[in-house]
Design a protein around this motif. Sequence first.
Motif, PDB file in Angstrom:
ATOM      1  N   GLU A   1       0.813  -1.207   0.000  1.00 10.78           N
ATOM      2  CA  GLU A   1       0.000   0.000   0.000  1.00 10.78           C
ATOM      3  C   GLU A   1       0.852   1.264   0.000  1.00 10.78           C
ATOM      4  OE1 GLU A   1      -0.229  -2.418   2.464  1.00 10.78           O
ATOM      5  OE2 GLU A   1      -1.937  -3.468   1.608  1.00 10.78           O
ATOM      6  N   ASP A   2       2.093   1.146   0.405  1.00  8.41           N
ATOM      7  CA  ASP A   2       2.970   2.304   0.542  1.00  8.41           C
ATOM      8  C   ASP A   2       3.883   2.411  -0.690  1.00  8.41           C
ATOM      9  OD1 ASP A   2       4.815   4.252   1.299  1.00  8.41           O
ATOM     10  OD2 ASP A   2       4.807   3.600   3.387  1.00  8.41           O
ATOM     11  N   PRO A   3       3.722   3.441  -1.529  1.00 10.38           N
ATOM     12  CA  PRO A   3       4.530   3.565  -2.750  1.00 10.38           C
ATOM     13  C   PRO A   3       6.022   3.802  -2.471  1.00 10.38           C
ATOM     14  CG  PRO A   3       3.177   5.521  -2.420  1.00 10.38           C
ATOM     15  CD  PRO A   3       2.759   4.529  -1.378  1.00 10.38           C
ATOM     16  N   ARG A   4       6.345   4.199  -1.253  1.00  8.33           N
ATOM     17  CA  ARG A   4       7.758   4.429  -0.928  1.00  8.33           C
ATOM     18  C   ARG A   4       8.570   3.142  -0.986  1.00  8.33           C
ATOM     19  NH1 ARG A   4       7.024   7.461   4.682  1.00  8.33           N
ATOM     20  NH2 ARG A   4       5.487   5.798   4.808  1.00  8.33           N
ATOM     21  N   ILE A   5       7.926   2.007  -0.730  1.00  8.26           N
ATOM     22  CA  ILE A   5       8.649   0.731  -0.748  1.00  8.26           C
ATOM     23  C   ILE A   5       9.190   0.454  -2.145  1.00  8.26           C
ATOM     24  CG2 ILE A   5       8.424  -1.771  -0.466  1.00  8.26           C
ATOM     25  CD1 ILE A   5       6.322  -1.179   1.714  1.00  8.26           C
ATOM     26  N   GLU A   6       8.324   0.551  -3.145  1.00 14.77           N
ATOM     27  CA  GLU A   6       8.763   0.293  -4.521  1.00 14.77           C
ATOM     28  C   GLU A   6       9.815   1.304  -4.962  1.00 14.77           C
ATOM     29  OE1 GLU A   6       6.971  -0.302  -9.005  1.00 14.77           O
ATOM     30  OE2 GLU A   6       5.589  -0.172  -7.312  1.00 14.77           O
ATOM     31  N   ALA A   7       9.633   2.557  -4.580  1.00 14.04           N
ATOM     32  CA  ALA A   7      10.607   3.585  -4.951  1.00 14.04           C
ATOM     33  C   ALA A   7      11.982   3.267  -4.366  1.00 14.04           C
ATOM     34  CB  ALA A   7      10.129   4.956  -4.470  1.00 14.04           C
ATOM     35  N   LEU A   8      12.006   2.838  -3.118  1.00 16.53           N
ATOM     36  CA  LEU A   8      13.282   2.486  -2.488  1.00 16.53           C
ATOM     37  C   LEU A   8      13.873   1.209  -3.088  1.00 16.53           C
ATOM     38  CD1 LEU A   8      12.464   3.297   1.242  1.00 16.53           C
ATOM     39  CD2 LEU A   8      14.268   4.361  -0.127  1.00 16.53           C
ATOM     40  N   GLN A   9      13.018   0.243  -3.418  1.00 22.33           N
ATOM     41  CA  GLN A   9      13.511  -0.991  -4.025  1.00 22.33           C
ATOM     42  C   GLN A   9      14.128  -0.743  -5.398  1.00 22.33           C
ATOM     43  OE1 GLN A   9       9.920  -3.347  -3.812  1.00 22.33           O
ATOM     44  NE2 GLN A   9      10.662  -4.462  -2.013  1.00 22.33           N
ATOM     45  N   ASN A  10      13.577   0.220  -6.124  1.00 17.91           N
ATOM     46  CA  ASN A  10      14.078   0.521  -7.472  1.00 17.91           C
ATOM     47  C   ASN A  10      15.246   1.502  -7.475  1.00 17.91           C
ATOM     48  OD1 ASN A  10      12.165  -1.177  -8.575  1.00 17.91           O
ATOM     49  ND2 ASN A  10      10.672   0.467  -8.826  1.00 17.91           N
ATOM     50  N   LYS A  11      15.610   2.022  -6.314  1.00 16.47           N
ATOM     51  CA  LYS A  11      16.695   3.001  -6.220  1.00 16.47           C
ATOM     52  C   LYS A  11      18.018   2.367  -6.655  1.00 16.47           C
ATOM     53  CE  LYS A  11      18.581   6.271  -2.893  1.00 16.47           C
ATOM     54  NZ  LYS A  11      18.560   6.706  -1.498  1.00 16.47           N
TER      55      LYS A  11
ATOM     56  N   ASN B   1      21.426   3.279  -6.164  1.00 16.56           N
ATOM     57  CA  ASN B   1      22.497   3.152  -5.167  1.00 16.56           C
ATOM     58  C   ASN B   1      21.893   3.057  -3.768  1.00 16.56           C
ATOM     59  OD1 ASN B   1      24.505   3.396  -7.148  1.00 16.56           O
ATOM     60  ND2 ASN B   1      24.274   5.616  -7.132  1.00 16.56           N
ATOM     61  N   ARG B   2      21.277   1.947  -3.493  1.00  5.82           N
ATOM     62  CA  ARG B   2      20.615   1.757  -2.200  1.00  5.82           C
ATOM     63  C   ARG B   2      21.665   1.494  -1.125  1.00  5.82           C
ATOM     64  NH1 ARG B   2      16.022  -2.606  -2.251  1.00  5.82           N
ATOM     65  NH2 ARG B   2      17.806  -3.813  -2.860  1.00  5.82           N
ATOM     66  N   ASN B   3      21.521   2.180   0.019  1.00  7.87           N
ATOM     67  CA  ASN B   3      22.448   1.984   1.127  1.00  7.87           C
ATOM     68  C   ASN B   3      21.766   1.238   2.272  1.00  7.87           C
ATOM     69  OD1 ASN B   3      20.849   3.873   2.463  1.00  7.87           O
ATOM     70  ND2 ASN B   3      22.166   5.578   1.888  1.00  7.87           N
ATOM     71  N   VAL B   4      22.450   1.091   3.387  1.00  4.68           N
ATOM     72  CA  VAL B   4      21.940   0.342   4.538  1.00  4.68           C
ATOM     73  C   VAL B   4      20.672   0.998   5.093  1.00  4.68           C
ATOM     74  CG1 VAL B   4      22.475  -0.403   6.902  1.00  4.68           C
ATOM     75  CG2 VAL B   4      24.223  -0.516   5.138  1.00  4.68           C
ATOM     76  N   ILE B   5      20.640   2.303   5.170  1.00  6.72           N
ATOM     77  CA  ILE B   5      19.476   3.015   5.692  1.00  6.72           C
ATOM     78  C   ILE B   5      18.259   2.753   4.802  1.00  6.72           C
ATOM     79  CG2 ILE B   5      18.519   5.301   6.248  1.00  6.72           C
ATOM     80  CD1 ILE B   5      20.728   4.343   8.155  1.00  6.72           C
TER      81      ILE B   5
END
Length: 124
Positions: free
Chosen positions: A41-51, A53-57
């Motif tokens: 339900e939260d679009p931020r999850i997909e945005a972060l998954q598709n980022k 250079n994803r870091n630990v945070i």
Amino acid sequence: MKKTIAILGVDGSGKSSAVELVGNHYGENCVVMYMGFRRFEDPRIEALQNKQNRNVIDTLRILFLTYRCFWNRYNKATKENKIVIFDRYTHEGFINASGRFKRLRVLLFKYLFPQPKKLVYLHC
């Protein structure tokens, strides 16, 4: 005490079909809730998954946002005094847990979400 049934299994084993049959059997006395990882339900999850250079945070944020979605689903399903049938369940998250935050993932799933009264595992 609420009655909860969780149906788990590998993809294609017939979980959704079984949930539909059990739901039809109980009719208006039950609530069906999807608890899988495919829709959030939260679009931020997909945005972060598709980022790129994803870091630990970012990884921790994904983890906690995911748990929050599951917690909201769980509460929504169990607030009524009906039988709850879960298509998948949060425990799949720690059955298949791996990677850097495996221990944290297991602890969150294990202690935040109660064990269903009946757990059915389908295997084809």
